[in-house]
Design a protein around this motif. Structure first.
Motif, short mmCIF file in Angstrom:
data_model
loop_
_atom_site.label_atom_id
_atom_site.label_comp_id
_atom_site.label_asym_id
_atom_site.label_seq_id
_atom_site.Cartn_x
_atom_site.Cartn_y
_atom_site.Cartn_z
N THR A 1 0.83 -1.21 0.00
CA THR A 1 0.00 0.00 0.00
C THR A 1 0.86 1.26 0.00
OG1 THR A 1 -0.15 -0.11 2.42
CG2 THR A 1 -1.94 -1.12 1.15
N GLY A 2 2.15 1.10 -0.30
CA GLY A 2 3.02 2.26 -0.40
C GLY A 2 4.40 2.06 0.19
N SER A 3 4.54 1.17 1.15
CA SER A 3 5.86 0.91 1.74
C SER A 3 6.71 0.09 0.77
CB SER A 3 5.74 0.21 3.08
OG SER A 3 4.99 -0.98 2.96
N ALA A 4 8.01 0.11 0.98
CA ALA A 4 8.96 -0.49 0.03
C ALA A 4 8.76 -1.99 -0.10
CB ALA A 4 10.39 -0.21 0.51
N VAL A 5 9.07 -2.48 -1.30
CA VAL A 5 9.07 -3.92 -1.55
C VAL A 5 10.44 -4.44 -1.11
CG1 VAL A 5 8.85 -5.76 -3.26
CG2 VAL A 5 7.43 -3.70 -3.44
N GLN A 6 10.50 -4.92 0.11
CA GLN A 6 11.75 -5.42 0.67
C GLN A 6 11.41 -6.57 1.62
OE1 GLN A 6 12.81 -1.59 2.42
NE2 GLN A 6 12.49 -2.38 4.50
N GLN A 7 12.40 -7.42 1.89
CA GLN A 7 12.14 -8.63 2.64
C GLN A 7 11.58 -8.35 4.04
OE1 GLN A 7 15.46 -11.44 3.65
NE2 GLN A 7 14.49 -12.66 2.04
N THR A 8 12.10 -7.33 4.71
CA THR A 8 11.64 -7.04 6.06
C THR A 8 10.22 -6.49 6.11
OG1 THR A 8 12.72 -4.87 5.92
CG2 THR A 8 13.95 -6.65 7.00
N ASN A 9 9.65 -6.15 4.96
CA ASN A 9 8.26 -5.68 4.91
C ASN A 9 7.28 -6.80 4.55
OD1 ASN A 9 8.88 -3.10 5.66
ND2 ASN A 9 8.87 -2.26 3.59
N CYS A 10 7.80 -7.99 4.27
CA CYS A 10 6.93 -9.12 3.96
C CYS A 10 6.42 -9.76 5.25
CB CYS A 10 7.67 -10.16 3.12
SG CYS A 10 8.13 -9.57 1.46
N HIS A 11 5.20 -10.23 5.22
CA HIS A 11 4.57 -10.89 6.36
C HIS A 11 4.85 -12.40 6.26
CE1 HIS A 11 1.37 -7.46 6.55
NE2 HIS A 11 2.27 -7.15 5.62
N PRO A 12 4.68 -13.13 7.36
CA PRO A 12 4.29 -12.69 8.70
C PRO A 12 5.47 -12.11 9.46
CG PRO A 12 4.57 -15.07 8.69
CD PRO A 12 4.76 -14.61 7.27
N PHE A 13 5.14 -11.34 10.50
CA PHE A 13 6.13 -10.78 11.40
C PHE A 13 6.21 -11.67 12.65
CE2 PHE A 13 4.20 -7.34 8.96
CZ PHE A 13 5.33 -6.86 8.30
N ARG A 14 7.37 -11.71 13.26
CA ARG A 14 7.60 -12.61 14.40
C ARG A 14 8.22 -11.85 15.56
NH1 ARG A 14 11.86 -17.01 12.98
NH2 ARG A 14 13.14 -15.12 12.96
N TYR A 15 7.76 -12.19 16.77
CA TYR A 15 8.43 -11.74 17.99
C TYR A 15 8.31 -12.88 18.99
CZ TYR A 15 10.01 -8.95 21.90
OH TYR A 15 10.73 -8.48 22.97
N GLY A 16 9.42 -13.51 19.30
CA GLY A 16 9.39 -14.67 20.18
C GLY A 16 8.54 -15.77 19.58
#
Length: 279
Positions: A92-107
């Motif tokens: 929706t506007g943010s960069a096409v980069q690996q860190t912007n791909c889902h899913p996100f993880r924390y622990g």
């Protein structure tokens, strides 16, 4: 915007859901029917929990379109998981980069999202400043989706997921309206601790993106024996999807507007979702 699915049940080859159904997630990456965009080609990702393991889930993400990623096809044909997330992205506007791909993880926690925070560029500073300073260094990308995740963690996701997401959305709406954004948030979200899956459907204008959960497998075998006699799904298998993977009457149930669903051990519970700004 994006398409995604969450699976919970006995371990299954990823291929059974990612590639084999006629309207699989991979097919949706090229030709979504219910999304804001037809094509979702700005990357993809998987989050996989191991059976009987307390280690954090494995996350695999790529900026290539899902339909053309040979590594994804190879992985899907050889890896099994009892609980996994899969996501295809339309930025929706943010960069096409690996860190912007889902899913996100924390622990142990996974998070994926379809939708947007409206005028995120204008609201970002106020939103990010509310993230717990101990959590802030773990933010890797530049999406509104990841900021929503870390706000939810800040507001207690690990203790009470529904209440935390209600506080997160309430905070985003309050921040947006203070800055002249009438309808600040649009979302379908899935999150998990490896045992349960919570999924939320909500938008400030009460016109949320599509979201469905599957009917119990026992009932599906009776409704569609021609298909489910050969399916490898266990009785406790459940799916939450942005779009149905197959056109089958009785197989899918729409998640109502402004609600959340919890899936655990093949059972589901649907509850109202009421955003509440944090104190």
């Amino acid at each position: 915007m994006c398409r995604w699915l969450a699976y919970s049940g006995s371990p299954i080859l990823l291929d059974e859901l990612l590639f084999k159904p006629e309207h699989s997630l991979i097919e949706q990456s090229r030709s979504a029917r219910l999304g804001a965009e037809t094509t979702n080609g700005d990357g993809h990702g998987l989050g996989l929990y191991e059976d009987g393991s307390d280690v954090p889930p494995t996350v695999v993400r790529s900026i290539t379109p899902a339909w053309s990623d040979l590594n994804l096809r190879e992985l899907a044909g050889h890896f099994r998981s009892r609980l996994f997330f899969a996501h295809i992205r339309a930025s929706t506007g943010s960069a096409v980069q690996q860190t912007n791909c889902h899913p996100f993880r924390y622990g142990r926690w996974l998070w994926m999202h379809n939708g947007e925070i409206v005028d995120f560029d204008r609201l970002k500073r106020d939103l990010v400043f509310a993230v717990d300073p101990e959590l802030y260094p773990a933010i890797q990308g530049s999406t509104d989706s990841e900021v929503m995740f870390f706000l939810a963690l800040t507001f207690g996701l690990r203790e009470d997921p529904p209440a935390a997401v209600e506080r997160m959305v309430g905070f985003v709406e309050r921040t947006g309206r203070r800055n002249g954004v009438e309808h600040p948030i649009q979302m379908t979200i899935a999150t998990s601790d490896g045992e349960r899956v919570w999924s939320f459907r909500y938008s400030s204008e009460k016109r949320s993106r599509s979201l469905f959960y599957s009917t119990e497998v026992r009932s599906l075998r009776q409704l569609h024996p021609e298909i489910f006699a050969r399916e490898r799904l266990s009785d406790d298998a459940r799916l939450i999807v942005s779009e149905p993977l197959r056109d089958m009457p009785g197989a899918w149930n729409e998640v109502p507007e402004s609600t959340y669903i919890v899936i655990e051990h093949g059972m589901h519970e649907v509850n109202p979702f009421r955003p509440t700004p944090p104190a």
